[in-house]
Design an enzyme around this catalytic site. Structure first.
Site, PDB file in Angstrom:
ATOM      1  N   ALA A  98      35.035   4.636  21.277  1.00  0.00           N
ATOM      2  CA  ALA A  98      35.747   5.478  22.200  1.00  0.00           C
ATOM      3  C   ALA A  98      37.109   5.243  22.078  1.00  0.00           C
ATOM      4  O   ALA A  98      37.644   4.021  21.719  1.00  0.00           O
ATOM      5  CB  ALA A  98      35.282   5.292  23.753  1.00  0.00           C
ATOM      6  N   GLY A 136      31.148   3.640  20.906  1.00  0.00           N
ATOM      7  CA  GLY A 136      30.798   5.210  20.759  1.00  0.00           C
ATOM      8  C   GLY A 136      30.270   5.762  19.561  1.00  0.00           C
ATOM      9  O   GLY A 136      29.653   6.516  19.420  1.00  0.00           O
ATOM     10  N   GLU A 174      26.598   4.838  19.203  1.00  0.00           N
ATOM     11  CA  GLU A 174      26.081   5.638  20.225  1.00  0.00           C
ATOM     12  C   GLU A 174      25.938   7.104  19.868  1.00  0.00           C
ATOM     13  O   GLU A 174      24.977   7.762  19.659  1.00  0.00           O
ATOM     14  CB  GLU A 174      26.795   5.634  21.553  1.00  0.00           C
ATOM     15  CG  GLU A 174      26.750   4.107  22.279  1.00  0.00           C
ATOM     16  CD  GLU A 174      27.708   4.099  23.478  1.00  0.00           C
ATOM     17  OE1 GLU A 174      28.859   4.530  23.186  1.00  0.00           O
ATOM     18  OE2 GLU A 174      27.298   3.756  24.506  1.00  0.00           O
ATOM     19  N   GLU A 190      32.002  -3.519  23.373  1.00  0.00           N
ATOM     20  CA  GLU A 190      32.716  -3.252  24.504  1.00  0.00           C
ATOM     21  C   GLU A 190      32.724  -4.500  25.537  1.00  0.00           C
ATOM     22  O   GLU A 190      33.762  -4.707  26.221  1.00  0.00           O
ATOM     23  CB  GLU A 190      31.651  -2.043  25.510  1.00  0.00           C
ATOM     24  CG  GLU A 190      31.743  -0.853  24.974  1.00  0.00           C
ATOM     25  CD  GLU A 190      30.757  -0.509  23.662  1.00  0.00           C
ATOM     26  OE1 GLU A 190      30.126  -1.378  23.404  1.00  0.00           O
ATOM     27  OE2 GLU A 190      30.528   0.666  23.470  1.00  0.00           O
TER      28      GLU A 190
HETATM   29  N1  COA Z   1      40.500   3.313  19.780  1.00  0.00           N
HETATM   30  C1  COA Z   1      41.619   3.556  19.521  1.00  0.00           C
HETATM   31  N2  COA Z   1      42.234   2.969  18.261  1.00  0.00           N
HETATM   32  C2  COA Z   1      41.424   2.283  17.536  1.00  0.00           C
HETATM   33  C3  COA Z   1      40.242   1.963  17.560  1.00  0.00           C
HETATM   34  C4  COA Z   1      39.354   2.442  18.857  1.00  0.00           C
HETATM   35  N3  COA Z   1      38.186   2.314  19.281  1.00  0.00           N
HETATM   36  N4  COA Z   1      39.561   1.368  16.729  1.00  0.00           N
HETATM   37  C5  COA Z   1      40.522   1.194  15.836  1.00  0.00           C
HETATM   38  N5  COA Z   1      41.854   1.852  16.258  1.00  0.00           N
HETATM   39  C6  COA Z   1      42.895   1.853  15.680  1.00  0.00           C
HETATM   40  C7  COA Z   1      43.761   0.448  15.709  1.00  0.00           C
HETATM   41  O1  COA Z   1      44.423   0.458  17.046  1.00  0.00           O
HETATM   42  C8  COA Z   1      44.606   0.664  14.590  1.00  0.00           C
HETATM   43  O2  COA Z   1      45.966   1.480  15.075  1.00  0.00           O
HETATM   44  P1  COA Z   1      47.424   1.144  14.397  1.00  0.00           P
HETATM   45  O3  COA Z   1      47.189   1.274  13.143  1.00  0.00           O
HETATM   46  O4  COA Z   1      47.931   2.082  14.968  1.00  0.00           O
HETATM   47  O5  COA Z   1      47.492  -0.296  14.877  1.00  0.00           O
HETATM   48  C9  COA Z   1      43.942   1.339  13.528  1.00  0.00           C
HETATM   49  O6  COA Z   1      42.988   2.076  14.214  1.00  0.00           O
HETATM   50  C10 COA Z   1      43.380   0.471  12.515  1.00  0.00           C
HETATM   51  O7  COA Z   1      42.558  -0.529  13.120  1.00  0.00           O
HETATM   52  P2  COA Z   1      42.797  -2.099  12.941  1.00  0.00           P
HETATM   53  O8  COA Z   1      42.203  -2.713  13.923  1.00  0.00           O
HETATM   54  O9  COA Z   1      44.203  -2.354  12.389  1.00  0.00           O
HETATM   55  O10 COA Z   1      41.572  -2.010  11.587  1.00  0.00           O
HETATM   56  P3  COA Z   1      40.816  -3.542  11.363  1.00  0.00           P
HETATM   57  O11 COA Z   1      40.198  -3.341   9.776  1.00  0.00           O
HETATM   58  O12 COA Z   1      41.789  -4.606  11.398  1.00  0.00           O
HETATM   59  O13 COA Z   1      39.918  -3.533  12.255  1.00  0.00           O
HETATM   60  C11 COA Z   1      38.116  -2.902  13.546  1.00  0.00           C
HETATM   61  C12 COA Z   1      38.847  -2.658  12.227  1.00  0.00           C
HETATM   62  C13 COA Z   1      37.196  -1.512  13.698  1.00  0.00           C
HETATM   63  C14 COA Z   1      37.172  -4.201  13.430  1.00  0.00           C
HETATM   64  C15 COA Z   1      39.020  -2.686  14.834  1.00  0.00           C
HETATM   65  O14 COA Z   1      39.803  -1.846  14.696  1.00  0.00           O
HETATM   66  C16 COA Z   1      38.292  -2.891  15.948  1.00  0.00           C
HETATM   67  O15 COA Z   1      37.723  -3.699  16.629  1.00  0.00           O
HETATM   68  N6  COA Z   1      38.405  -1.617  16.751  1.00  0.00           N
HETATM   69  C17 COA Z   1      37.716  -1.185  18.134  1.00  0.00           C
HETATM   70  C18 COA Z   1      36.413  -1.257  18.266  1.00  0.00           C
HETATM   71  C19 COA Z   1      35.944  -1.381  19.673  1.00  0.00           C
HETATM   72  O16 COA Z   1      36.135  -2.293  20.529  1.00  0.00           O
HETATM   73  N7  COA Z   1      34.885  -0.111  19.911  1.00  0.00           N
HETATM   74  C20 COA Z   1      34.656   0.145  21.196  1.00  0.00           C
HETATM   75  C21 COA Z   1      35.330   0.842  21.884  1.00  0.00           C
HETATM   76  S1  COA Z   1      34.872   1.180  23.714  1.00  0.00           S
END
Ligand code: COA
Length: 263
Positions: free
Chosen positions: A66, A111, A114, A134
């Site tokens: 999400a 999500g 999911e 989460e």
């Molecule tokens: N919602 C909003 N933005 C997200 C996102 C999410 N779930 N997941 C990634 N992004 C964005 C990051 O903020 C970043 O934006 P920016 O370039 O403007 O800073 C961009 O996508 C790239 O992500 P980044 O974190 O820089 O990549 P990474 O390779 O270092 O890490 C992940 C990848 C997937 C491990 C990491 O982005 C992450 O942990 N995301 C969240 C996952 C999560 O908690 N999902 C459940 C949500 S309820």
């Protein structure tokens, strides 16, 4: 109405829907969920579309969850409505009477996992990563993750994934039975579309019956599930495709299924 957050392509009788917000790793905001619902409705209504494939834009992610940037502005009631919206869309997908394949090309987190679990089965790239992170945000899955994950991999593994927030790789997901097949990244989409085209050549009524009976039966007791199967088995014999299937076998030729729901 055109889509802003997804791409909708058609390959023969297969609809390919690509979540297309690569800058945020295809995170699901309310607009994207609304568009996904419209895409599902479009596939349901169009008799020419027999199978749906879902994937993510870019090299890195299927869907990274999400959209977390929405969270700071949500009060508890709005958070509840957001979770309900996600669940409604994913149920619409799960209840689409046509096969849906998740083509997981990278991160499938929160999500994203999911969403993939609401599809009929998952094909993944060797680079895919799965998780319900989460807990690291101080919350829990809200789009059905606790329930579908426990049903797919069992309670203990589901709790471990949700409680630790750790990711698993594609090989582990395959071993757990979360994923049906794993492919090298460069072959994933073509292999998925190949299976989708194969499904498009089968009897649509029989595919619909398989999906319905397995999804409804798995939460019922064995007798109730088998009763559903008996009824659906009988119903298949109302179709032209059932006549064609048996005739083709006996005449030693390939069947030519029409796929109509009407006998
Ligand atoms: N919602 C909003 N933005 C997200 C996102 C999410 N779930 N997941 C990634 N992004 C964005 C990051 O903020 C970043 O934006 P920016 O370039 O403007 O800073 C961009 O996508 C790239 O992500 P980044 O974190 O820089 O990549 P990474 O390779 O270092 O890490 C992940 C990848 C997937 C491990 C990491 O982005 C992450 O942990 N995301 C969240 C996952 C999560 O908690 N999902 C459940 C949500 S309820």
């Amino acid at each position: 109405m055109a889509f802003q957050n997804i791409l909708f392509d058609v390959h023969d009788q297969v609809a390919l829907v690509t979540l297309n917000r690569p800058k945020s790793l295809n995170a699901l905001n309310p607009e994207t969920l609304d568009e996904l619902k419209r895409a599902v409705d479009q596939v349901r209504e169009d008799d020419g579309l027999r199978v749906l494939v879902l994937t993510g834009a870019g090299e890195k992610a299927f869907v990274a969850g999400a959209d977390i940037s929405e969270f700071p502005k949500m009060n508890p009631l709005q958070a509840r409505l957001f979770a309900q919206k996600g669940q409604d869309v994913f149920f619409a997908l799960e209840e689409l009477p046509k096969p849906v394949i998740a083509c997981v090309n990278g991160f499938a987190l929160g999500g994203g996992l999911e969403l993939a679990m609401s599809c009929d089965f998952i094909y993944a790239s060797e680079k895919a990563k799965f998780g319900q992170p989460e807990i690291n945000l101080g919350i829990i899955p809200g789009f059905g993750g606790t329930q579908r994950l426990a049903r797919l991999v069992g309670r203990a593994k589901a709790k471990e994934l949700c409680m630790t927030g750790e990711m698993i790789d594609a090989a582990t997901a395959l071993q757990w039975g979360l994923v049906a097949k794993v492919f090298p990244a460069e072959n994933l989409l073509e292999e998925t579309l190949k299976t989708a085209r194969t499904l498009a050549s089968k009897s649509a009524l029989a595919l619909r019956a398989i999906k319905y009976v397995i999804d409804r039966g798995v939460d019922a007791d064995l007798k109730a599930g088998c009763t559903l199967e008996v009824e659906a088995f009988g119903l298949c014999f109302a179709s032209e495709d059932a006549k064609e299937g048996a005739s083709a076998f006996l005449e030693k030729r390939k069947p030519n299924f029409k796929g109509s729901f009407i006998a």
